[in-house]
Design an enzyme around this catalytic site. Structure first.
Site, PDB file in Angstrom:
ATOM      1  N   HIS A 173      28.513  43.129  46.525  1.00 27.98           N
ATOM      2  CA  HIS A 173      28.245  44.717  46.199  1.00 27.98           C
ATOM      3  C   HIS A 173      26.897  44.943  47.092  1.00 27.98           C
ATOM      4  O   HIS A 173      25.905  44.050  47.220  1.00 27.98           O
ATOM      5  CB  HIS A 173      27.506  44.799  44.547  1.00 27.98           C
ATOM      6  CG  HIS A 173      27.254  46.097  44.177  1.00 27.98           C
ATOM      7  ND1 HIS A 173      28.165  47.058  44.371  1.00 27.98           N
ATOM      8  CD2 HIS A 173      26.091  46.562  43.957  1.00 27.98           C
ATOM      9  CE1 HIS A 173      27.522  48.289  43.865  1.00 27.98           C
ATOM     10  NE2 HIS A 173      26.535  47.814  43.328  1.00 27.98           N
TER      11      HIS A 173
ATOM     12  N   ASN B 173      20.873  51.784  43.394  1.00 27.93           N
ATOM     13  CA  ASN B 173      22.277  51.436  43.100  1.00 27.93           C
ATOM     14  C   ASN B 173      23.195  52.664  43.073  1.00 27.93           C
ATOM     15  O   ASN B 173      22.679  53.861  43.223  1.00 27.93           O
ATOM     16  CB  ASN B 173      22.240  50.532  41.715  1.00 27.93           C
ATOM     17  CG  ASN B 173      23.657  49.650  41.924  1.00 27.93           C
ATOM     18  OD1 ASN B 173      24.259  49.723  42.692  1.00 27.93           O
ATOM     19  ND2 ASN B 173      23.731  49.111  40.633  1.00 27.93           N
TER      20      ASN B 173
ATOM     21  N   CYS C 227      31.064  50.827  46.913  1.00 23.14           N
ATOM     22  CA  CYS C 227      29.551  50.739  47.200  1.00 23.14           C
ATOM     23  C   CYS C 227      28.855  50.693  48.555  1.00 23.14           C
ATOM     24  O   CYS C 227      28.036  51.317  48.949  1.00 23.14           O
ATOM     25  CB  CYS C 227      29.311  49.450  46.691  1.00 23.14           C
ATOM     26  SG  CYS C 227      29.533  47.816  47.528  1.00 23.14           S
TER      27      CYS C 227
END
Length: 469
Positions: A388, A410, A95
């Protein structure tokens, strides 16, 4: 032989008892204490029976969901940075890399009116894993004269390699190796599913770590040890090239506008491509901000070994109250500039609505107990940490110019959340947002000055050393 074995078996309980930490008399669960515990349940027995029946076949979050949370249906944002296309890290911990590259691609898409352009994540990940392998091996060499149970050596062998990371990994890899378009080095199965490749590399690194320690112990010359390390890294390179593909050193690419019309065709190196289309100094143009109320504010901190390459940038951040971070993020969004951010995404997240809200679930009513820990307490007790990274790209301001909610792009694919985005209420943002990386042009002089003070060094095993995955 049997007599010896019997003697050893008889001795084992004695050895265990002598090695056991001293205990408090009466500290265990006695029969009387167990009866008191059971007696306390009778007060709610009738209600508990219904809950027990329901939870026998139902997820806790389903019963705890608050159906009247207004944040679930509010999708309007007063200020938003345009974006095109949603990326997908799939079953990997990358991520941090997707987020960093999404910040950069947004700049390129805006400036050149491109479609859903992406940089190759596989290309940058290849060199990230090679650099991290060297970081581990060289750190083992540096600490080889200390015992294996030395705290840092113990930490190293517990954490030889990871696919997670932070913004400093984007800084190191991109500035050193450049970038390439996604079609030049596309994703592979093992880029999207990193666990097996990572476990194989971790096993080899641990093996080599022991070999390097033995070489130092035998008195091998530093030049010979470095030769050993180079051969080990050649094997790492070989494994990575089989799993991820061979990184290009030169390539031809055709730029196309948003309609798909070709604009230009040129030859590039990864470094020249970055300089032509991005060209910013990632290592000096940004301020790394953290909100950690368990530590003094307005101080800078750095974490030992929290970097992606041996000679790279160590994660160094300025700790600020959230009320001082938010205006900088708002200024960035108002100027159509996305930001790297990271949070504890698993807390109070409703995957069906894509909303992160403190009011999503009512665990207190379900279980008849409260959960009063604040952010500082959760950090100190390892109950919460940055987990994250996502691209901060929108904010909704009320009539008084105060934020009510935020939106992030995202990297879980377009079918997750709200068309690939997550929405955070401002209350959730306060409690579970940890890191925001801001361009210096949005940072006032007094904060820039604070960011330049000598950082306090924290150990590698500090709770703040939580990689974004």
């Amino acid at each position: 032989m049997k007599k010896v074995i019997l003697s050893l078996l008889l001795a084992c309980p004695v050895l265990t008892m002598t090695a056991q930490r001293s205990i408090t008399t009466g500290g265990g669960i006695s029969d009387q204490m167990l009866q008191e515990i059971k007696q306390a349940q009778r007060q709610t027995a009738t209600a508990d029976r219904a809950l027990r029946n329901a939870l026998a076949g139902t997820a806790i979050n389903t019963l705890a969901t608050n159906p009247n949370n207004p944040a679930t249906n509010d999708k309007y944002f007063s200020h938003s940075v345009p974006s095109k296309g949603i990326t997908d890290q799939e079953s990997s911990g990358r991520c941090w890399l997707f987020t960093g590259l999404n910040v950069l691609r947004a700049r390129m898409i805006k400036e050149y009116d491109l479609g859903a352009f992406q940089f190759s994540q596989a290309y940058c990940f290849f060199y990230d894993q090679l650099e991290k392998s060297n970081l581990f091996l060289q750190a083992v060499i540096d600490g080889a004269k200390k015992p294996m149970d030395d705290k840092l050596n113990d930490w190293l062998f517990h954490n030889p390699l990871s696919d997670g990371g932070t913004f400093c990994g984007v800084q190191d890899v991109v500035m050193k190796y450049g970038v390439v378009p996604a079609e030049i080095m596309p994703e592979t199965y093992n880029a999207n599913n990193t666990s097996r490749m990572s476990s194989i590399l971790q096993l080899k690194l641990r093996q080599w770590g022991l070999e390097l320690r033995q070489a130092v112990e035998k008195g091998e010359k530093p030049a010979q040890i470095q030769k050993r390390k180079t051969a080990m890294l050649a094997t790492v390179y070989h494994i990575l090239s089989i799993c991820l593909g061979e990184p290009p050193t030169q390539f031809t690419w055709t730029m196309k506008d948003a309609s798909g019309k070709p604009i230009s065709t040129k030859e590039y190196t990864p470094q020249s491509f970055y300089q032509e289309y991005i060209g910013i100094d990632l290592k000096n143009n940004y301020v790394l901000l953290m909100n950690d109320p368990s530590r003094p504010y307005h101080k800078t901190y750095t974490i030992d070994m929290d970097r992606h390459s041996y000679d790279g940038t160590q994660w160094t951040f300025l700790n600020l109250p959230m009320e001082e971070i938010k205006p900088l993020a708002i200024a960035s969004i108002k100027d159509s500039t996305m930001m790297y951010s990271s949070c504890d995404v698993g807390k109070c997240y409703n995957s069906k609505t894509g909303v992160l809200s403190l009011d999503n679930y009512d665990y207190a009513s379900l279980f008849g107990t409260d959960f009063p820990m604040n952010k500082a307490d959760r950090i100190r007790t390892f109950a919460s940490a940055s987990s994250h990274a996502m691209t901060l790209m929108a904010v909704d301001l009320d009539a008084n110019d105060k934020p009510t909610k935020w939106k992030v792009e995202n990297s879980w694919g377009a079918n997750s959340g709200v068309a690939g985005h997550l929405i955070m209420t401002d209350g959730w943002f306060d409690e579970y947002m940890f890191r925001v990386v801001v361009d210096k042009k949005y940072v006032p002089e007094n904060i820039l000055k604070l960011s330049q003070q000598k950082p306090i060094l924290l150990p590698a095993w500090d709770p703040l050393f939580a990689e974004d995955k």
